[in-house]
Write an enzyme that holds these catalytic residues in place. Structure first.
Site, PDB file in Angstrom:
ATOM      1  N   VAL A 120      66.479  17.121 -30.547  1.00 30.29           N
ATOM      2  CA  VAL A 120      67.390  18.108 -31.541  1.00 30.29           C
ATOM      3  C   VAL A 120      67.156  17.622 -33.011  1.00 30.29           C
ATOM      4  O   VAL A 120      67.715  18.316 -33.966  1.00 30.29           O
ATOM      5  CB  VAL A 120      68.690  17.950 -31.084  1.00 30.29           C
ATOM      6  CG1 VAL A 120      69.029  18.986 -29.781  1.00 30.29           C
ATOM      7  CG2 VAL A 120      69.420  16.749 -30.768  1.00 30.29           C
TER       8      VAL A 120
ATOM      9  N   TYR B 292      62.847  22.968 -22.810  1.00 29.87           N
ATOM     10  CA  TYR B 292      63.943  23.588 -22.333  1.00 29.87           C
ATOM     11  C   TYR B 292      63.764  25.136 -21.702  1.00 29.87           C
ATOM     12  O   TYR B 292      62.744  25.469 -21.062  1.00 29.87           O
ATOM     13  CB  TYR B 292      65.267  23.749 -23.151  1.00 29.87           C
ATOM     14  CG  TYR B 292      65.411  22.366 -23.926  1.00 29.87           C
ATOM     15  CD1 TYR B 292      65.146  21.022 -23.379  1.00 29.87           C
ATOM     16  CD2 TYR B 292      65.312  22.307 -25.561  1.00 29.87           C
ATOM     17  CE1 TYR B 292      65.323  19.909 -24.074  1.00 29.87           C
ATOM     18  CE2 TYR B 292      65.449  21.061 -26.017  1.00 29.87           C
ATOM     19  CZ  TYR B 292      65.281  19.969 -25.554  1.00 29.87           C
ATOM     20  OH  TYR B 292      65.375  18.558 -26.010  1.00 29.87           O
TER      21      TYR B 292
ATOM     22  N   LYS C 112      62.773  11.193 -23.574  1.00 31.18           N
ATOM     23  CA  LYS C 112      62.967  11.502 -22.121  1.00 31.18           C
ATOM     24  C   LYS C 112      61.423  11.236 -21.763  1.00 31.18           C
ATOM     25  O   LYS C 112      61.414  11.091 -20.441  1.00 31.18           O
ATOM     26  CB  LYS C 112      63.556  12.910 -22.210  1.00 31.18           C
ATOM     27  CG  LYS C 112      65.002  13.019 -22.320  1.00 31.18           C
ATOM     28  CD  LYS C 112      65.345  14.496 -22.415  1.00 31.18           C
ATOM     29  CE  LYS C 112      66.801  14.652 -22.314  1.00 31.18           C
ATOM     30  NZ  LYS C 112      67.568  14.284 -23.564  1.00 31.18           N
TER      31      LYS C 112
ATOM     32  N   TYR D 200      71.596   6.196 -22.526  1.00 31.09           N
ATOM     33  CA  TYR D 200      71.209   7.189 -22.879  1.00 31.09           C
ATOM     34  C   TYR D 200      71.149   7.392 -24.225  1.00 31.09           C
ATOM     35  O   TYR D 200      70.355   7.797 -24.956  1.00 31.09           O
ATOM     36  CB  TYR D 200      71.884   8.501 -22.113  1.00 31.09           C
ATOM     37  CG  TYR D 200      71.511   9.762 -22.538  1.00 31.09           C
ATOM     38  CD1 TYR D 200      70.277  10.471 -21.838  1.00 31.09           C
ATOM     39  CD2 TYR D 200      72.193  10.353 -23.547  1.00 31.09           C
ATOM     40  CE1 TYR D 200      70.160  11.698 -22.301  1.00 31.09           C
ATOM     41  CE2 TYR D 200      71.908  11.868 -23.944  1.00 31.09           C
ATOM     42  CZ  TYR D 200      70.821  12.376 -23.190  1.00 31.09           C
ATOM     43  OH  TYR D 200      70.475  13.767 -23.848  1.00 31.09           O
TER      44      TYR D 200
ATOM     45  N   SER E  58      65.612  13.702 -27.740  1.00 33.81           N
ATOM     46  CA  SER E  58      65.043  13.827 -26.355  1.00 33.81           C
ATOM     47  C   SER E  58      63.545  13.680 -26.302  1.00 33.81           C
ATOM     48  O   SER E  58      63.297  13.779 -25.302  1.00 33.81           O
ATOM     49  CB  SER E  58      65.468  15.369 -25.897  1.00 33.81           C
ATOM     50  OG  SER E  58      66.854  15.563 -25.579  1.00 33.81           O
TER      51      SER E  58
HETATM   52  O1  DON Z   1      72.271  14.334 -25.418  1.00 32.33           O
HETATM   53  C1  DON Z   1      72.396  15.359 -26.283  1.00 32.33           C
HETATM   54  O2  DON Z   1      72.780  16.344 -26.116  1.00 32.33           O
HETATM   55  C2  DON Z   1      71.671  15.295 -27.771  1.00 32.33           C
HETATM   56  N1  DON Z   1      71.381  14.019 -28.033  1.00 32.33           N
HETATM   57  C3  DON Z   1      70.380  15.930 -27.425  1.00 32.33           C
HETATM   58  C4  DON Z   1      69.267  15.383 -27.089  1.00 32.33           C
HETATM   59  C5  DON Z   1      68.198  16.332 -27.257  1.00 32.33           C
HETATM   60  O3  DON Z   1      67.163  15.974 -28.081  1.00 32.33           O
HETATM   61  C6  DON Z   1      67.919  17.421 -26.521  1.00 32.33           C
HETATM   62  N2  DON Z   1      68.253  17.338 -25.322  1.00 32.33           N
HETATM   63  N3  DON Z   1      67.556  17.314 -24.292  1.00 32.33           N
END
Ligand code: DON
Length: 306
Positions: free
Chosen positions: A260, A242, A69, A190, A66
Site C-alpha cells: 500500500v 489482490y 508477505k 505483522y 505487503s
Molecule cells: O495491514 C494493512 O492493512 C496494511 N499495512 C496494508 C498492507 C498492504 O500493503 C496491503 N495488504 N495486503
C-alpha cells in the site's frame, strides 16, 4: 535484452506512466502514508548477473508494506515446507485484501498468504518456530539486497494502532483454532513486517531469487528448493495483487506483489527482478502508475511468462 535497451527504455516508460499517478489515491489510514509525496516515482531492474538499471527516485526508502508477505511466506516455507498449506490456502480471494467475510465463510483458513489474513497465519507459524520472526525476515531481505535495511518505528506503531480489521481477523482465526500464539504477538510481528523500509533498487535485487529457481544469484545461496520457488511465483501471480490479480496476469504476465505504500515487485523467471514505485493507488490498492510501468516493461522487454 541488452543493457543499452533498458537504459533507454526505463526513462521512456517513466515519462509515459508518471501522469497516471494523478488517477490514483495514496493510502491514508496512517499519517506516514497519507503524507507521502504522490509525485515520487521509481522503476528499477536487476538481472541475474547483477546488472542494474533504474530511473527516478530509486534510492529513496519507503515502507515495503505487503511486499514483506512474499518474504515471510518464504521464511515459513523454509521452516515447515508444504505443511504450511494446512494453515492457509492458495486460492485467489477475489475480495479486498483486508476483507473479513471470506474468513468467516472459510472457517478461519485464509484464502492465501498474500492477503492480510493469510499473512497473519504465516506470522503465527513463524512465531511458533522463531524467536524474532520479523527480525529474521529483515535479515533475509538484507542478505538478498546485499545491504542493511531499515525499519520505521513510527509506522510500526501506527500499523499496530490502526490495525482494527487485522486484529479482528486474528481473533476470528483464533476462534476457529487457526491461531496458535497470541493475537498480540501476531499483530506485533505483522506490524513489524509492514514497517520494513527499502528502496525500489533494493527490492528489484531482493526478489531475484525467485527468478533464479530459489537461489540468490549474487551469493549462490539456496533460499528455497526450486519447486518451492515455483510455488511462491504461482501464488504471487494468482494472488499477489489482490482482487486485480487476473488483470495483472493479463497485462503484466509475471509473478507480482504490491504494497500500500505504492511499490510493486515482480520477477521474470530466468531474467530479471524488478520493482516500480508510485504512492497513488487504484481501487484495489495497487499502485496506479507502478502497475502501468510493469505492464509496459513486460510488454516492451517481452517478459511475460505466457
Ligand atoms: O495491514 C494493512 O492493512 C496494511 N499495512 C496494508 C498492507 C498492504 O500493503 C496491503 N495488504 N495486503
Amino acid at each position: 535484452m541488452r543493457t543499452l535497451d533498458l537504459d533507454a527504455l526505463l526513462p521512456e516508460i517513466a515519462a509515459q506512466v508518471q501522469p497516471l499517478a494523478r488517477q490514483g489515491q495514496q493510502a491514508d489510514y496512517i499519517p506516514a502514508l497519507a503524507d507521502a509525496d504522490p509525485n515520487r516515482f521509481a522503476l528499477a531492474t536487476c538481472d541475474l548477473t547483477g546488472a542494474e538499471h533504474a530511473v527516478g527516485d530509486a534510492d529513496v526508502p519507503f515502507a515495503i508494506q505487503s511486499i514483506a508477505k512474499v518474504f515471510s511466506l518464504t521464511l515459513a516455507l523454509q521452516h515447515v515446507g508444504e505443511d504450511l498449506w494446512k494453515r492457509v490456502d492458495r486460492e485467489p480471494s477475489g475480495d479486498p485484501f483486508n476483507s473479513l467475510i471470506q474468513l468467516e465463510l472459510d472457517e478461519g483458513v485464509p484464502r492465501n498468504p498474500m492477503i492480510n489474513a493469510g499473512a497473519l497465519a504465516v506470522c503465527d507459524v513463524l512465531l511458533e518456530r522463531c524467536d524474532d520472526p520479523d527480525g529474521e525476515v529483515r535479515a533475509l531481505l538484507s542478505e538478498l539486497c546485499g545491504e542493511p535495511i531499515g525499519i520505521d518505528d513510527e509506522i510500526r506503531e501506527a500499523e499496530r494502532r490502526a490495525g482494527h480489521r487485522n486484529t479482528a481477523m486474528a481473533h476470528l482465526m483464533s476462534a476457529f483454532g487457526n491461531l496458535h500464539t497470541s493475537v498480540e504477538a501476531v499483530m506485533s510481528t505483522y506490524a513489524g513486517l509492514c514497517a520494513v523500509t527499502m528502496t525500489t533498487r533494493q527490492l528489484a535485487r531482493a526478489i531475484r531469487f525467485l527468478a533464479n529457481g530459489g537461489v540468490d544469484p549474487k551469493t549462490g545461496h539456496r533460499v528455497v528448493p526450486e519447486a518451492l520457488a515455483r510455488r511462491i511465483n504461482a501464488v504471487m501471480l494468482t494472488c499477489g495483487t489482490y482482487d486485480s490479480a487476473g488483470q495483472f496476469a493479463y497485462e503484466v504476465g509475471l509473478p507480482c506483489k504490491s504494497g500500500v505504500a505504492g511499490a510493486i515487485v515482480a520477477d521474470a523467471p530466468g531474467r530479471l527482478g524488478m520493482c516500480a514505485w508510485s504512492p497513488p493507488l487504484d481501487a484495489s490498492g495497487n499502485s496506479r502508475a507502478g502497475g502501468a510501468a510493469l505492464h509496459l516493461l513486460a510488454e516492451r522487454a517481452k517478459l511475460s511468462v505466457f
